[in-house]
Design an enzyme around this catalytic site. Structure first.
Site, PDB file in Angstrom:
ATOM      1  N   ASP A 175     -11.362  -8.979   6.684  1.00 31.43           N
ATOM      2  CA  ASP A 175     -12.652  -9.025   6.003  1.00 31.43           C
ATOM      3  C   ASP A 175     -13.207 -10.442   5.992  1.00 31.43           C
ATOM      4  O   ASP A 175     -14.414 -10.658   6.165  1.00 31.43           O
ATOM      5  CB  ASP A 175     -12.520  -8.505   4.572  1.00 31.43           C
TER       6      ASP A 175
ATOM      7  N   TYR B 152       0.805  -1.213   0.000  1.00 32.32           N
ATOM      8  CA  TYR B 152       0.000   0.000   0.000  1.00 32.32           C
ATOM      9  C   TYR B 152       0.844   1.272   0.000  1.00 32.32           C
ATOM     10  O   TYR B 152       0.385   2.332  -0.426  1.00 32.32           O
ATOM     11  CB  TYR B 152      -0.945   0.026   1.205  1.00 32.32           C
TER      12      TYR B 152
ATOM     13  N   ASP C 212      -5.555  -6.863   5.707  1.00 37.29           N
ATOM     14  CA  ASP C 212      -6.749  -6.303   5.090  1.00 37.29           C
ATOM     15  C   ASP C 212      -7.677  -7.430   4.642  1.00 37.29           C
ATOM     16  O   ASP C 212      -8.889  -7.426   4.911  1.00 37.29           O
ATOM     17  CB  ASP C 212      -6.337  -5.433   3.901  1.00 37.29           C
TER      18      ASP C 212
ATOM     19  N   ASP D 128      -2.144 -18.421   3.132  1.00 35.38           N
ATOM     20  CA  ASP D 128      -3.194 -19.240   2.527  1.00 35.38           C
ATOM     21  C   ASP D 128      -3.714 -20.283   3.507  1.00 35.38           C
ATOM     22  O   ASP D 128      -4.913 -20.544   3.599  1.00 35.38           O
ATOM     23  CB  ASP D 128      -2.722 -19.884   1.219  1.00 35.38           C
TER      24      ASP D 128
ATOM     25  N   LYS E  88       4.243 -15.285   3.994  1.00 31.75           N
ATOM     26  CA  LYS E  88       4.377 -16.161   2.825  1.00 31.75           C
ATOM     27  C   LYS E  88       5.867 -16.369   2.595  1.00 31.75           C
ATOM     28  O   LYS E  88       6.418 -16.093   1.526  1.00 31.75           O
ATOM     29  CB  LYS E  88       3.695 -15.523   1.608  1.00 31.75           C
TER      30      LYS E  88
END
Length: 369
Positions: A251, A141, A247, A223, A191
């Site tokens: 959600d 970001y 983020d 994941d 990751k």
């Protein structure tokens, strides 16, 4: 306690939910004898319409001069065609950077009263109480270089995921400190099998963890974490993530709570703390009085806890939310299967405010005896 709060209603349902959060904060101030002042400013798409900028200088100055910022939501389809630097979301990123809150706290709780609102089985999610600690000022970001270029017949876009060790260290400390006061477990999400940034992340988090021997640390690929979050959410206590992963996972975690409208957040660690619900601007239901204000009201509770240091008042707001839900009151997004009373945004906010006042009356009566 005197507190100066800048209110940024923003776009879509933002003005509706912030109005109810302010209602509850005014009630807290009245019944406990605090002095809260509110300065409402244009932000996001609303500010673009009036000034051409998603974050006018006057709005930013007001935020930096306040004790805390209470934000609604930003974004609307009419601004989707604007260049990235002048979209409502760009104003949000600039605000976060200016205020400096590098740790974004996102609690996820499955209330017993609303466990039937989730599409997941109740026996899977019942009792879930986890905290996502999301690094907020680094990663894709904010990383440079970034851009969108055209060369001949082809277009190319690029973003840079970048982290310094000190950025990882400071947010990791927030996660370990939080876990020390909870169930003493940190799950660090990365990751590392693919990304160099994740390898650095894992290395630094491991080193920080050595300073908290009472806290168990596990590393999980993002994941795999996404899967386990849906299969066995109670295994998690504090989830520590970089910006993008946090983020997305927060959600996803809204499914556990029953709705995005239930989730709150606090961006702390910088010059001025920012509080906002996790949900977006939901332009399709804006103005209809249907949106869920509990995420915004819960964000107000976080403001009382983290900025004002008013733990009793924060707990009273959270207890009031639970009592209203246990009374069967629901907004349409958490209506559940049966036995509930469907109410609108303002009625839900009023119910919580009245419950807060009732708790305060009980406290005052107890101390008077």
């Amino acid at each position: 306690m005197r507190l100066k709060i800048t209110v940024l209603p923003g776009d879509g349902v933002g003005p509706e939910v912030t109005r109810e959060a302010v209602r509850v904060l005014r009630t807290v101030a009245e019944v406990y004898g605090h002095e809260f002042s509110f300065d409402e400013r244009a932000f996001g798409g609303a500010a673009i319409r009036s000034t051409g900028s998603p974050l006018p200088a006057a709005t930013l100055d007001a935020c930096l001069a306040s004790d805390a910022v209470l934000l609604g939501a930003v974004g609307a389809p009419e601004f989707d065609g604007l260049a990235g630097a002048v979209r409502p979301e760009a104003g949000l990123l600039t605000l976060r950077s200016a205020c400096g809150g590098f740790a974004n706290l996102r609690p996820v709780v499955c209330h017993d009263a609303t466990s039937d609102s989730s599409p997941l089985r109740e026996e899977v999610i019942a009792g879930t109480d986890l905290l996502i600690v999301r690094e907020l000022l680094g990663g894709l970001y904010f990383g440079e270089p970034r851009g969108l270029e055209t060369e001949g017949a082809y277009r190319e876009a690029f973003n840079t995921m970048r982290y310094r060790s000190d950025e990882v260290e400071r947010v990791a400390r927030v996660a370990f400190e939080a876990a020390s006061g909870r169930r003493q477990k940190v799950t660090s999400v990365d990751k590392a099998n693919v990304l160099e940034t994740s390898r650095l992340w894992r290395e630094v988090v491991t080193q920080v963890g050595k300073g908290y021997p009472q806290v168990a640390l596990e590393h999980v690929y993002v994941d795999s974490c996404a899967m386990h979050l849906m299969q066995e959410p109670r295994r998690f206590d504090v989830l520590l993530t970089e910006n993008l992963f946090g983020d997305i996972l927060s959600d996803e975690a809204a499914v556990i709570a029953g709705s995005l409208g239930m989730l709150a957040s606090a961006s702390v660690g910088g010059r001025v703390d920012i509080y906002e619900p996790v949900h977006g601007s939901a332009p399709d239901i804006a103005g209809a009085g249907l949106c869920n204000p509990l995420g915004a009201i819960s964000s107000a509770a976080l403001l009382l806890r983290h900025t004002a240091g008013l733990e009793r008042e924060a707990q009273d707001v959270e207890t009031s939310i639970r009592s209203v839900l246990e009374g069967g009151y629901r907004t349409p997004d958490i209506k559940g299967r049966d036995g509930s009373y469907i109410v609108g945004t303002d009625e839900m906010g009023t119910l919580v405010a009245e419950a807060v006042a009732g708790l305060a009356d009980i406290r005052h009566a107890y101390h008077a005896v």
